[in-house]
Design a protein around this motif. Structure first.
Motif, PDB file in Angstrom:
ATOM      1  N   MET A   1     -14.550   1.733  11.280  1.00 16.44           N
ATOM      2  CA  MET A   1     -15.667   1.452  10.715  1.00 16.44           C
ATOM      3  C   MET A   1     -15.673   2.480   9.604  1.00 16.44           C
ATOM      4  SD  MET A   1     -18.958   1.366  12.606  1.00 16.44           S
ATOM      5  CE  MET A   1     -19.206   2.697  13.462  1.00 16.44           C
ATOM      6  N   HIS A   2     -14.551   3.320   8.845  1.00 19.90           N
ATOM      7  CA  HIS A   2     -15.123   3.618   7.520  1.00 19.90           C
ATOM      8  C   HIS A   2     -14.009   3.374   7.172  1.00 19.90           C
ATOM      9  CE1 HIS A   2     -15.713   8.016   6.507  1.00 19.90           C
ATOM     10  NE2 HIS A   2     -15.741   7.206   5.417  1.00 19.90           N
ATOM     11  N   THR A   3     -13.736   2.704   6.254  1.00 24.07           N
ATOM     12  CA  THR A   3     -12.321   2.141   5.051  1.00 24.07           C
ATOM     13  C   THR A   3     -13.458   2.692   3.293  1.00 24.07           C
ATOM     14  OG1 THR A   3     -13.490   0.475   4.887  1.00 24.07           O
ATOM     15  CG2 THR A   3     -11.516   0.830   6.284  1.00 24.07           C
ATOM     16  N   HIS A   4     -12.299   2.137   2.725  1.00 24.85           N
ATOM     17  CA  HIS A   4     -13.528   2.573   1.395  1.00 24.85           C
ATOM     18  C   HIS A   4     -12.167   1.191   0.167  1.00 24.85           C
ATOM     19  CE1 HIS A   4     -15.581   6.115   1.519  1.00 24.85           C
ATOM     20  NE2 HIS A   4     -14.790   6.738   2.075  1.00 24.85           N
ATOM     21  N   VAL A   5     -12.646   0.215   0.481  1.00 26.01           N
ATOM     22  CA  VAL A   5     -11.802  -0.951  -0.075  1.00 26.01           C
ATOM     23  C   VAL A   5     -12.502  -1.194  -1.150  1.00 26.01           C
ATOM     24  CG1 VAL A   5     -11.830  -1.659   2.121  1.00 26.01           C
ATOM     25  CG2 VAL A   5     -13.560  -1.827   1.123  1.00 26.01           C
ATOM     26  N   TYR A   6     -13.258  -0.216  -2.419  1.00 27.49           N
ATOM     27  CA  TYR A   6     -13.801  -1.184  -3.477  1.00 27.49           C
ATOM     28  C   TYR A   6     -12.734  -0.125  -4.600  1.00 27.49           C
ATOM     29  CZ  TYR A   6     -16.907  -1.160  -7.662  1.00 27.49           C
ATOM     30  OH  TYR A   6     -17.314  -1.680  -8.868  1.00 27.49           O
ATOM     31  N   LYS A   7     -11.130  -1.332  -4.394  1.00 30.13           N
ATOM     32  CA  LYS A   7     -10.339  -1.357  -4.870  1.00 30.13           C
ATOM     33  C   LYS A   7     -10.512  -1.502  -6.686  1.00 30.13           C
ATOM     34  CE  LYS A   7      -6.098  -3.452  -5.124  1.00 30.13           C
ATOM     35  NZ  LYS A   7      -5.002  -4.115  -4.240  1.00 30.13           N
ATOM     36  N   TYR A   8     -10.319  -0.300  -7.348  1.00 27.52           N
ATOM     37  CA  TYR A   8     -10.791  -0.935  -9.476  1.00 27.52           C
ATOM     38  C   TYR A   8     -11.864   0.418  -9.226  1.00 27.52           C
ATOM     39  CZ  TYR A   8      -6.786  -3.913  -8.566  1.00 27.52           C
ATOM     40  OH  TYR A   8      -5.067  -4.530  -8.662  1.00 27.52           O
ATOM     41  N   GLY A   9     -12.379   0.018  -8.350  1.00 24.20           N
ATOM     42  CA  GLY A   9     -13.605   0.815  -8.541  1.00 24.20           C
ATOM     43  C   GLY A   9     -13.947   2.324  -8.619  1.00 24.20           C
ATOM     44  N   ILE A  10     -13.073   2.961  -7.795  1.00 23.82           N
ATOM     45  CA  ILE A  10     -13.364   4.126  -7.020  1.00 23.82           C
ATOM     46  C   ILE A  10     -11.312   4.679  -7.201  1.00 23.82           C
ATOM     47  CG2 ILE A  10     -15.430   4.184  -6.355  1.00 23.82           C
ATOM     48  CD1 ILE A  10     -13.630   4.822  -4.005  1.00 23.82           C
ATOM     49  N   THR A  11     -11.529   6.306  -7.280  1.00 22.10           N
ATOM     50  CA  THR A  11      -9.525   6.636  -7.520  1.00 22.10           C
ATOM     51  C   THR A  11      -9.271   6.856  -5.795  1.00 22.10           C
ATOM     52  OG1 THR A  11     -10.647   7.656  -9.097  1.00 22.10           O
ATOM     53  CG2 THR A  11      -8.616   8.207  -7.931  1.00 22.10           C
ATOM     54  N   LEU A  12      -9.867   6.654  -5.246  1.00 22.66           N
ATOM     55  CA  LEU A  12      -9.338   6.490  -3.342  1.00 22.66           C
ATOM     56  C   LEU A  12      -9.596   5.745  -3.329  1.00 22.66           C
ATOM     57  CD1 LEU A  12     -10.178  10.574  -2.848  1.00 22.66           C
ATOM     58  CD2 LEU A  12      -8.110   8.946  -2.938  1.00 22.66           C
ATOM     59  N   ASN A  13      -9.148   4.497  -2.785  1.00 20.02           N
ATOM     60  CA  ASN A  13      -8.856   3.656  -2.091  1.00 20.02           C
ATOM     61  C   ASN A  13      -7.837   2.657  -1.410  1.00 20.02           C
ATOM     62  OD1 ASN A  13      -7.968   1.223  -3.987  1.00 20.02           O
ATOM     63  ND2 ASN A  13      -8.840   2.344  -5.416  1.00 20.02           N
ATOM     64  N   VAL A  14      -8.340   1.959  -0.234  1.00 19.73           N
ATOM     65  CA  VAL A  14      -7.194   1.055   0.189  1.00 19.73           C
ATOM     66  C   VAL A  14      -7.197  -0.113  -0.410  1.00 19.73           C
ATOM     67  CG1 VAL A  14      -6.419   3.227   1.821  1.00 19.73           C
ATOM     68  CG2 VAL A  14      -8.260   1.189   2.765  1.00 19.73           C
ATOM     69  N   ASP A  15      -6.437  -1.503  -0.283  1.00 22.79           N
ATOM     70  CA  ASP A  15      -6.727  -2.789  -0.251  1.00 22.79           C
ATOM     71  C   ASP A  15      -7.553  -3.555   0.967  1.00 22.79           C
ATOM     72  OD1 ASP A  15      -5.131  -5.351  -1.647  1.00 22.79           O
ATOM     73  OD2 ASP A  15      -6.075  -5.576   0.440  1.00 22.79           O
ATOM     74  N   SER A  16      -8.693  -3.931   1.488  1.00 18.27           N
ATOM     75  CA  SER A  16      -9.310  -4.096   2.273  1.00 18.27           C
ATOM     76  C   SER A  16      -8.697  -5.062   2.690  1.00 18.27           C
ATOM     77  CB  SER A  16     -10.609  -4.677   1.833  1.00 18.27           C
ATOM     78  OG  SER A  16      -9.972  -5.959   0.867  1.00 18.27           O
ATOM     79  N   ASP A  17      -6.984  -5.662   2.554  1.00 20.57           N
ATOM     80  CA  ASP A  17      -6.454  -6.796   3.377  1.00 20.57           C
ATOM     81  C   ASP A  17      -5.148  -6.194   4.024  1.00 20.57           C
ATOM     82  OD1 ASP A  17      -8.477  -8.706   3.207  1.00 20.57           O
ATOM     83  OD2 ASP A  17      -7.067 -10.133   0.924  1.00 20.57           O
ATOM     84  N   VAL A  18      -4.756  -4.925   3.034  1.00 23.38           N
ATOM     85  CA  VAL A  18      -3.646  -4.724   3.685  1.00 23.38           C
ATOM     86  C   VAL A  18      -4.850  -3.936   5.239  1.00 23.38           C
ATOM     87  CG1 VAL A  18      -2.070  -1.701   3.011  1.00 23.38           C
ATOM     88  CG2 VAL A  18      -2.744  -3.934   1.855  1.00 23.38           C
ATOM     89  N   VAL A  19      -5.745  -3.107   4.783  1.00 24.20           N
ATOM     90  CA  VAL A  19      -5.856  -2.425   6.407  1.00 24.20           C
ATOM     91  C   VAL A  19      -7.118  -3.320   6.804  1.00 24.20           C
ATOM     92  CG1 VAL A  19      -6.065  -0.232   4.982  1.00 24.20           C
ATOM     93  CG2 VAL A  19      -8.183  -1.714   4.640  1.00 24.20           C
ATOM     94  N   GLY A  20      -7.062  -4.529   6.481  1.00 18.09           N
ATOM     95  CA  GLY A  20      -7.406  -5.565   7.090  1.00 18.09           C
ATOM     96  C   GLY A  20      -7.007  -6.679   8.035  1.00 18.09           C
ATOM     97  N   PHE A  21      -6.899  -7.874   7.530  1.00 15.17           N
ATOM     98  CA  PHE A  21      -6.517  -8.338   8.231  1.00 15.17           C
ATOM     99  C   PHE A  21      -4.705  -8.536   8.378  1.00 15.17           C
ATOM    100  CE2 PHE A  21      -5.356 -10.913   3.961  1.00 15.17           C
ATOM    101  CZ  PHE A  21      -4.413 -11.380   4.780  1.00 15.17           C
TER     102      PHE A  21
END
Ligand SMILES: [Zn+2]
Length: 450
Positions: A105-125
């Motif tokens: 319910m709460h991530t930040h996955v805008y990779k390359y778009g913002i400094t603090l982010n995580v990879d959506s597929d690493v924390v995802g599938f």
């Protein structure tokens, strides 16, 4: 987080076998099932059978050993002893926990778009998570980048809350920079152009009493946008009664377990901490306002989470924000799930916090968080590893946990994105690539692949 803990953790991980789940009854094949099994393979009516796991689906009040049959990318049937010959591919889930595809319910996955982010597929599938919600990484001026470069390209399903500040998290004090960035009209326009991806509005107040007058103004704008679009607001934690009064049924309050600090607040207040969860927080439930709980290494103090959960207080949904796992990698929702289990949250409630409850809180266009027959087949297969694992919080305090969740396989839209079983024997039914299905992206990593 500490290096020695990290080394110890990696050592344990290497040697710890994925043990059975305590209390899970032995998977017994009944004589009836044995006789029913040999059926002509030509009659295979399912693409995939996930067999023998403990299926936990709070949306159906189910927590028992079951088989799940999948056909055409949808859940076809859940029952005991579905004959394997009826499926083209069988995944043996014996000793494992099988749940709806997890929702963070709460991530930040805008990779390359913002400094603090995580990879959506690493924390995802890669972690059993098929759906994530990006909470305010972008605002009206930056949302389209998140949509085009993340939502439309990654394998994990990504939805978003729109930051009430047009600049989003390109800078992290985005609501305090310039009043002109708090723009209701721009937010409403962006939401109406992207209703399929934007599920609500994000307001990152810091919860300081000295900012109250400013924060009330920002929240009034967020309220205007929420009322105009019919979407909920997710607000960072505040215990100010005037701030909480702006929230309505269906809204969400995030970060209950913040470390005590004059610069933020938690369940017990700000720099002065009460002994009991504050009454205005306990009152949220009756007002129909949800709470979303992060643990791991951001917005988390073990002292606060232990104090709260000892009083029987648990959040409705479980999420990560931007946290780290004990080995230093981005934390998936498996980390807070592990920690809530340690804190005494019942297993079924932990699973509800990442399946049924997020689906209830957010009006996702795709029906997620359930294994109801007919829905898109998103499934997580999890191991509950036994051992000794050190988990740290934001203040670098650690606790040693006796068990932890690990993802064994992830199915999205009927397709394995992680942990596909070895292909059926030569000449066996079904071609490579497994079942066809809606919504999947067809990447099929080999068995054991991360
Ligand atoms: Zn956040």
């Amino acid at each position: 987080m500490s290096q020695s803990n990290r080394r110890a953790f990696l050592g344990q991980l290497g040697s710890a076998a994925a043990l059975g789940i305590p209390g899970l009854r032995q998977a017994a094949v009944s004589p009836q099932a044995a006789t029913a099994a040999p059926q002509p393979s030509a009659s295979a009516s399912y693409d995939l059978l996930i067999a023998g796991g403990r299926v936990i689906d709070p949306s159906q009040k189910l927590s028992a050993e079951r088989d799940i049959a999948i056909a055409g990318g949808k859940i076809a049937r859940i029952a005991e002893n579905i004959p394997p010959a009826q499926a083209r591919q069988v995944f043996d889930a014996k000793g494992k926990i099988v749940t709806p595809g997890l929702v963070d319910m709460h991530t930040h996955v805008y990779k390359y778009g913002i400094t603090l982010n995580v990879d959506s597929d690493v924390v995802g599938f890669q972690s059993g998570v098929t759906t994530v919600l990006d909470c305010g990484s972008t605002g009206a001026a930056s949302f389209l980048g998140l949509r085009k470069y993340v939502m439309e390209t990654v394998a994990t399903r990504v939805y978003a809350l729109l930051n009430i500040s047009t600049i989003g998290l390109i800078v992290t004090n985005e609501i305090y920079l310039d009043p002109a960035m708090i723009n209701a009209r721009a937010a409403i326009q962006t939401i109406s152009n992207n209703r399929d991806r934007i599920m609500g509005i994000k307001v990152r107040v810091n919860g300081k009493h000295s900012d109250l007058a400013h924060d009330l103004e920002v929240m009034k704008t967020a309220r205007e946008v929420a009322d105009a679009t019919g979407l909920p607001i997710m607000m960072h934690w505040s215990v100010e009664p005037e701030m909480l009064a702006i929230l309505k049924r269906g809204d969400i309050l995030a970060h209950p377990f913040n470390p005590p600090s004059p610069n933020s607040s938690n369940l017990f207040g700000g720099d002065t901490q009460a002994e009991k969860v504050l009454p205005q927080i306990l009152a949220l439930k009756d007002r129909g306002i949800f709470t979303d709980g992060q643990l791991a290494t951001t917005h988390h103090s073990w002292e606060v989470s232990e104090k709260a959960t000892k009083q029987g207080w648990f959040p409705d949904s479980i999420s990560t924000d931007i946290s780290r796992a004990p080995d230093g990698s981005p934390a998936s929702v498996l980390v807070p799930m592990t920690e809530f289990l340690h804190l005494g949250m019942p297993l079924e409630q932990v699973i509800a916090g990442v399946t049924m409850n997020p689906a209830r809180i957010m009006n996702f266009p795709e029906k997620v968080g359930t294994l109801e027959p007919g829905v898109t087949a998103d499934v997580a297969v999890l191991d509950l590893q036994q051992g000794s694992f050190d988990y740290g919080d934001q203040t670098r305090q650690t606790r040693t946990l006796k068990q932890q969740f690990v993802a064994a396989a992830t199915v999205k839209g009927g397709i394995f994105l992680k942990g596909a079983p070895p292909a059926a024997g030569r000449g066996g039914p079904g071609g490579p690539g497994g079942p066809g299905g809606a919504g999947g992206r067809g990447t099929v990593p080999g068995p054991g692949g991360r």
